[in-house]
Design an enzyme around this catalytic site. Structure first.
Site, PDB file in Angstrom:
ATOM      1  CG  HIS A 129     -26.552   3.799   2.398  1.00 34.85           C
ATOM      2  ND1 HIS A 129     -26.622   2.292   2.646  1.00 34.85           N
ATOM      3  CD2 HIS A 129     -27.896   4.404   2.868  1.00 34.85           C
ATOM      4  CE1 HIS A 129     -27.813   1.977   3.117  1.00 34.85           C
ATOM      5  NE2 HIS A 129     -28.570   3.140   3.229  1.00 34.85           N
TER       6      HIS A 129
ATOM      7  CB  CYS B 108     -27.399  -0.150   0.585  1.00 38.60           C
ATOM      8  SG  CYS B 108     -25.792   0.303  -0.098  1.00 38.60           S
TER       9      CYS B 108
END
EC number: 3.4.19.12
Length: 1349
Positions: free
Chosen positions: A477, A171
């Site tokens: 994330h 990510c």
């Protein structure tokens, strides 16, 4: 109102139709199901509308077809404009109606673009945050709102932007790539670079793969695209996808790699032109005004969230920027040596911005280190950042005259500088080398900087990218919020999801929480906050727009065309995949007779004939058999059943034959073969398959099966006629036995009954016998046929590895041969008997001699007052009545072949008990040696066992605790014994003989046949294999008795080990258990050594060496018995220790103690009795500890702890010393420690060791890491909880100072400690999860270290 009420009432009574719709338009949605429960009067048109709303497709762009049955010859889709009710359209109320959602006219359904204003909050809540979990590639939650949405990953987002697939934990990479893609200046410059394929491999070219990725992001019709080609150009393998890195670190590394790749090209200075700024690192003397400085370049500005030691964070980016350039005063011991004053003076040290880049990158330093916990932490404090940032206030900040003027007047040889692009710290060296560097020629530079400083408007920056981190310092994330310069709209790029967001969503990334909680306030704040900010200078002359398609360079146009063609090719391939039937394919190889398995992938429009040819080639039968000798038939592999053949359907499409394209099929296909002179049999639906085994009563054999097909409505008489034709046996005397399930034999005796009534199913197994003997007149359960089939069903084949034979065992084997009569042929002289045989007296003599020895040794124990019990037990456990009934049938077998076919007796049914496990734990030590330490042992432990009472004993757990009770043994140390541990009737130490002295069981004879076997693998010299066919209902005791002639010793003097996968061996010790857990071709190893009797336990004895590097050393296996005292077990151990281990110990100079893993526990006192005071279990383990003097432990009220002195002034630990306490008093412990060490009582400090014995800890950590001097008065309370012997106590003199180490000494000591603790398996200090360094390899692959093999 009344009419409306009646309508509602009628609607409630109306039947409803349950519709279950499966979306088969792509592989990502094929496992999804949409459920609708509609009134039966609902029009079909309304059904389509409801489905369209549910799945998010435009109505009319998809078809619905029936999916209820497998016969889909009529696959006409439903009419989406029809006003027919569901009832009229053949939907069934009250039942499940299955429908498939398919493509319409070969085109995929179109996604319904929802109004972005509707449900705006829910859209934002969905997309501003991170995905539910990292790496959820292909997640089924591809929603565009909180309502159910079913958009495919293959279709572009309604925003027009394309997402990036998360490979696993990439990510951070996706966020940076989307930011670079949305930067017009970077994307346009990248497009202008042209790749020369002749000079470089496209796979390893980073700029080329970025070009391809950007082209796909701009032109692809997919919802998200892969980044694997880009990461492959970095030289990364699949493991890198599972490593999460810092996005700022990636930015630096990627820019470095691009600069290297772009050398000597037009883009060589692109990164510096866009992202590089300059600042001055200066120190100014406050006495003479002299200033030393150097120029640094930067690609990003790291901004501190919270100053060191402060509980208050900076409120805004502007505040953090002011702090960044705020100078500090160097005074006191930190004074600066001034070159002009020639002495140390007070000085001002700081940073000044000289030039800001076109693209300004700000890193918010949210990751910090907590020196209290010695862990990395994340600071979630609130820090605001403006949409427009005025940097003019930071270009010339000083309270005195301008630094440029100063440097002009003071410029000269003394003013030197250097350039360090990565040196961004405010810390400045305090030595004399601070002025090293190059001279700044300031005339032109000053004018330029001053000019820039005056033009305020030229330093207004607009925010266009916010890279957000959600999570903690351990992981999380990343996603990006980016403003498009095309429409000035903000978007969230969250891996494959792209959605529109607002300024309010950007403000949510400021971080923070309501209220103040001091230093740890960020721990209670939202973990989702901005981490990197990218601003662009507002300059109409420089601000670029994205290149339009017609403005692309020629090589980019070619690349766009190439990628479009590839995408179209992928689309066509997906179309083929959606129309491909994938089904299991089996084939019995015509020559190897091995069942082969594969997967047949055939297009639904391919004919059966074409599919046969594909299967023929897939199974590699070209050189084996002609193609016309093969055909495909419907097959059920689970039941081994041929369902039907497809005669006359060679030109039928496979889609119709298989019932359409499905994710899974409830049947398989078999490629059936025949010989050229044979004809294929027709298999019709409704037939059952029967495998017929012909039984020969005279030869006592069961033939291989012959397959016939029958109908369930056939009678038994008709079925006999059918079999008679197939196997050419007379039907008149034919007996058919159906095996419905394992060992369930049913004689088909009623001629008029149908096969269905008899219990036939798809696939069946029958035994057929047709002889002229009178056996068929007998009752089936008493007939020879039943006995033969019963034996056939229960007989297994085992491979037995015999031990290496010694001369002593050979003589016993000879005795067994003589016991059977003439050694020329054992079976000739063997009759089936139920009692002792006269010809076995020689064996009786041998056993009687052995018994007398045991009796004489038992006299030592009879003096304790248990003479009666001892005599009785000895008589009932000795081998006095041995029967060896041998089968008289196989009279041709010879002793040389060692072939015995015997019917031996099962255990008494009363003794058959359900037991939880039949094998003991794996033996990894000496216990698995081929000749056991206690072979043919006649020590008095067996007689002690015989004295044990036969009464039922309570169940208790003997693994980690014992049942000794005293004032300090709490109920927490007591436990219940599991049923498989030491329950006398159920334990793994059952006697082979019952109380009457006879072998257990006289109810039924069991089949046994053994013959020599030549093993493929070398089993070692002196070892031999037996192949044994035996009835698996035989008990282990009886099985061992029949192995006696082959092993050469009594069954009580060898052990049976079952061999599992990876050659793991488990001893089978439960003598009254059957071999039902064994299966065909299992291996068994026989090892010499006395087998356990009832109430006996095999015990592993380890030596405890408290001051050795390895404190736990295996010594030997011993046998302890119920009722034996600890002293008696020590007496038995002494000769074994002398003979096997070379240890010469007297009985009062060693002790036994509890062993839990590697931890020493309770000291066992001599008078303790096993199973009364000490719980004991199968494969129990104990410590043997040699003593330097007389045993100090006299009662269970005492407590033995192991103490170790820590000497901080010498940085070393003394050896262990045992301390025996009379109570659990801390004061007594202090007194004892003071007594053995000489440390004054008031200066004693102690701490409990951590972890497994010996509780190793680094000498660099012990002084501060342990909980020294706990505030307790007794040892058995928190935080010590010392309730048993064996606890480790460290102690020290609190007045002793810690040795001061130089850096060199500390490093050297750290290496030594690391090496020492690694050898003992203990960690040196806290070590977080190791992170792999982030690297991009310019040659496309990491360099291998040639020095490492």
């Amino acid at each position: 109102m009344k009419k409306k009420f009646l309508q509602i009432e009628n609607a409630a009574e109306e039947p409803r139709v349950l519709c279950i719709i499966q979306d088969t338009t792509n592989s990502k949605t094929v496992n999804e199901r949409i459920t609708l429960n509609l009134p039966a009067s609902t029009p079909v048109r309304k059904l389509f509308e409801d489905v369209a709303n549910k799945v998010g497709y435009i109505n009319g762009t998809f078809d619905l077809v029936w999916g209820n049955g497998i016969n889909t010859a009529d696959m006409a889709p439903l009419d989406h404009t029809s006003d027919k009710s569901l009832l009229d359209a053949n939907f069934e109320p009250g039942k499940k109606n299955f429908l498939h959602l398919t493509d319409k006219d070969g085109e995929q359904p179109q996604i319904l673009l929802e109004d972005s204003s509707a449900g705006e909050d829910s859209v934002h809540d969905r997309f501003i945050g991170p995905l539910p979990r990292e790496g959820s590639v292909g997640s089924t939650s591809d929603y565009v709102s909180q309502s159910y949405s079913y958009s495919s990953i293959l279709n572009k987002s309604e925003t027009g932007y394309v997402g990036l697939v998360n490979q696993a934990m990439t990510c951070y990479l996706n966020s940076l790539l989307q930011t670079l893609f949305m930067t017009p200046e970077f994307r346009n410059a990248l497009y202008k670079w042209e790749f020369e394929e002749s000079e470089e491999d496209p796979v390893t070219s980073i700029p080329y793969q970025l070009q391809r990725l950007f082209v796909l992001l701009q032109t692809s019709k997919k919802r998200a695209i892969e980044t694997t080609d880009v990461t492959r150009s970095f030289g990364w393998d699949s493991s890198e996808a599972w490593q999460q890195h810092d996005v700022q670190e990636l930015c630096r590394v990627m820019f470095d790699a691009l600069e290297q790749k772009w050398k000597q090209t037009e883009q060589a200075d692109l990164i510096n032109e866009l992202y590089q700024g300059k600042l001055k690192d200066y120190v100014r003397c406050l006495e003479c005004g002299y200033e030393g400085w150097r120029i640094d370049t930067y690609l990003d500005i790291p901004l501190v969230i919270r100053p060191y030691g402060s509980s208050q964070a900076f409120a805004s980016v502007e505040e953090a920027l002011h702090a960044f350039i705020q100078p500090e005063i160097l005074d006191g011991p930190n004074q600066y040596f001034c070159e002009r004053c020639k002495k140390k003076c007070d000085a001002r040290k700081g940073l000044r911005f000289l030039h800001f880049p076109y693209l300004l990158t700000l890193q918010l330093k949210r990751f910090d280190f907590d020196y209290t916990t010695m862990h990395r932490i994340k600071l979630n404090d609130r820090m605001t950042f403006p949409e427009e940032l005025d940097m003019s206030t930071f270009i010339d900040v000083e309270d005195e005259k301008s630094p440029q003027t100063e440097s002009c007047t003071d410029s000269g040889a003394e003013n030197e500088g250097s350039c360090h692009s990565d040196q961004m710290s405010n810390d400045f060296s305090n030595d004399d080398g601070v002025d090293e560097g190059i001279c700044l020629e300031t005339n032109s530079g000053t004018e330029k900087i001053s000019k820039s400083g005056l033009e305020k408007n030229s330093l207004i920056y607009e925010l266009f990218s916010v890279m957000v981190h959600s999570g903690s310092a351990a992981g999380g994330h990343y996603y990006a919020c980016i403003k498009s310069f095309s429409d000035e709209q903000w978007y969230s790029f969250n891996d494959q999801h792209v959605s529109r967001i607002t300024q309010e969503d950007i403000k949510k990334t400021h971080g923070g929480s309501s209220g103040s909680r001091g230093y740890y306030s960020s721990a209670f704040a939202s973990s989702t906050n901005a981490y990197m900010l990218i601003y662009r200078l507002k300059d109409p002359a420089r601000n670029a727009k994205f290149l339009e398609v017609d403005e692309y360079p020629e090589h980019i146009k070619n690349l766009v065309q190439k990628e479009r063609e590839l995408e179209e090719q992928e689309k066509r391939q997906r179309e083929i995949e959606r129309n491909t039937c994938k089904i299991k394919l089996f084939c019995l190889h015509p020559t190897k007779q091995v069942m082969m398995e594969n997967k047949l992938e055939v297009h639904k429009d391919k004919t059966l004939k074409e599919a046969v040819e594909m299967a023929y080639k897939m199974m590699d039968l070209e050189e084996v058999i002609p193609l016309d000798c093969c055909r495909l038939v419907k097959y059920d592999e689970f039941h081994d059943y041929l369902e039907r053949s497809y005669e006359g359907e060679e030109d039928t499409p496979m889609g119709l034959l298989l019932g359409g394209v499905k994710s899974t099929y409830m049947f398989d296909l078999l490629l059936e073969t025949r010989k050229p002179d044979q004809v294929f049999q027709s298999y019709k639906p409704g037939e059952v398959m029967v495998k017929v085994h012909v039984v020969d009563l005279k030869a006592e054999s069961v033939a291989a099966p012959i397959t016939v097909r029958a109908y369930l409505n056939q009678t038994v008489t008709e079925f006999k006629q059918l079999i008679s034709k197939a196997i050419h046996l007379p039907a008149e005397t034919m007996r058919i036995v159906l095996e419905r399930c394992y060992n369930d034999l049913r004689l088909l005796s009623v001629s008029s009954k149908t096969l269905k009534a008899e219990g036939f199913f798809r696939s069946n197994k029958v035994f057929v016998e047709s002889s002229e003997t009178l056996d068929y007149q007998m009752a089936f359960a008493e007939s020879h046929l039943w006995k033969l089939l019963d034996r056939h069903a229960n007989t297994i084949r085992l491979f037995v590895l015999l031990p290496e034979q010694s001369p002593g065992s050979y003589s016993k084997r000879t005795a067994y041969q003589k016991a059977g009569g003439d050694s020329g042929n054992v079976d000739d002289d063997c009759e089936r008997v139920k009692g002792p045989v006269g010809s076995l007296k020689s064996v009786e003599a041998i056993l009687e001699e052995s018994t007398e020895k045991l009796k004489s040794l038992s006299l030592q124990q009879q003096q304790d007052g248990d003479n009666g019990d001892s005599s009785k037990s000895t008589e009932t456990s000795d081998f006095e009545n041995i029967e060896s009934p041998l089968n008289e049938r196989d009279s041709s077998a010879s002793v040389d072949n060692r072939e015995l076919e015997q019917h031996i007796q099962t255990s008494d049914p009363e003794n058959f008990q359900s037991e939880e496990r039949s094998d003991s734990d794996v033996n990894n030590d000496r216990s698995t040696s081929s000749v056991d330490s206690d072979i043919l042992s006649s020590s008095h432990s067996s007689d002690t066992l015989c004295n044990a009472d036969n009464a039922q004993i309570p169940l208790a757990n003997g693994l980690d605790s014992h049942s000794i009770t005293s004032s300090r043994r709490t109920k927490a140390n007591e436990g219940k014994k599991e049923t498989w541990d030491t329950a006398e009737e159920d334990s793994g130490t059952d006697s082979e003989y019952d109380e009457s002295g006879k072998s257990r069981g006289e109810m039924q004879y069991m089949y046994f046949k053994a013959e020599p076997y030549a093993a493929d693998e070398g089993s070692g010299e002196g070892h031999k294999w037996l192949m044994v066919h035996v009835d698996k209902r035989i008990t282990l005791a009886a099985f061992k008795q029949h192995l006696e002639p082959f092993v050469g010793v009594l069954s009580s003097h060898f052990k049976v080990f079952r061999v599992y996968a990876s050659n793991q061996e488990f001893e089978s010790v439960r003598l009254n258990e059957t071999l039902s857990s064994f299966s065909d071709d299992n291996k068994i190893t026989i090892r010499l050594g006395r087998a356990l009797k009832k109430g006996e336990y095999r015990v592993k004895v380890y030596q405890l060496l408290v001051n050795e590097q390895e404190p736990c050393k295996f010594l030997l296996d011993a046998v302890f018995a119920k009722g034996m005292t600890v002293r008696q077990s020590k007496e038995e151990l002494i000769p074994q220790l002398r003979e096997q281990c070379g240890l010469e110990l007297s009985i009062d100079r060693f002790r036994l103690r509890k062993k839990t893993w590697k931890n020493p526990g309770t000291v066992f006192l001599d008078y303790h009795i096993y199973e009364e005071d000490i719980n004991i279990s199968s494969n129990w383990e104990v410590f043997l500890e040699a003593l330097d003097g007389v045993e100090k432990m006299k009662s269970m009220s005492q407590l033995a702890v192991l103490s170790r002195r820590w000497k901080p002034s010498e940085m070393k630990l003394d050896p262990f010393q045992e301390v025996v306490l009379e109570s659990s008093s801390v004061d007594e412990l202090r007194e004892k420690l003071s007594e053995i060490s000489g440390i004054p009582l008031e200066d004693i400090e102690f701490a409990k060791g951590r972890g497994t014995f010996p509780c190793d800890i680094s000498v660099l950590d012990i002084h501060q890491d342990l909980d020294w001097n706990p505030k307790v008065s007794t040892l058995n309370v928190w935080p010590l909880y010392i309730c048993d012997d064996g606890a480790v106590i460290f102690y020290r003199d609190k007045t002793e100072e810690l040795m001061e180490l130089t850096d060199e000494q500390r490093n050297e000591l750290m290496k030594k400690e690391s090496s020492r603790l690694q050898k003992t398996g203990h960690r040196v200090t806290y070590s977080p999860r190791k992170e792999k360094a982030l690297k991009i390899y310019l040659d496309g692959a990491p360099n291998k270290d040639l020095t490492q093999d």
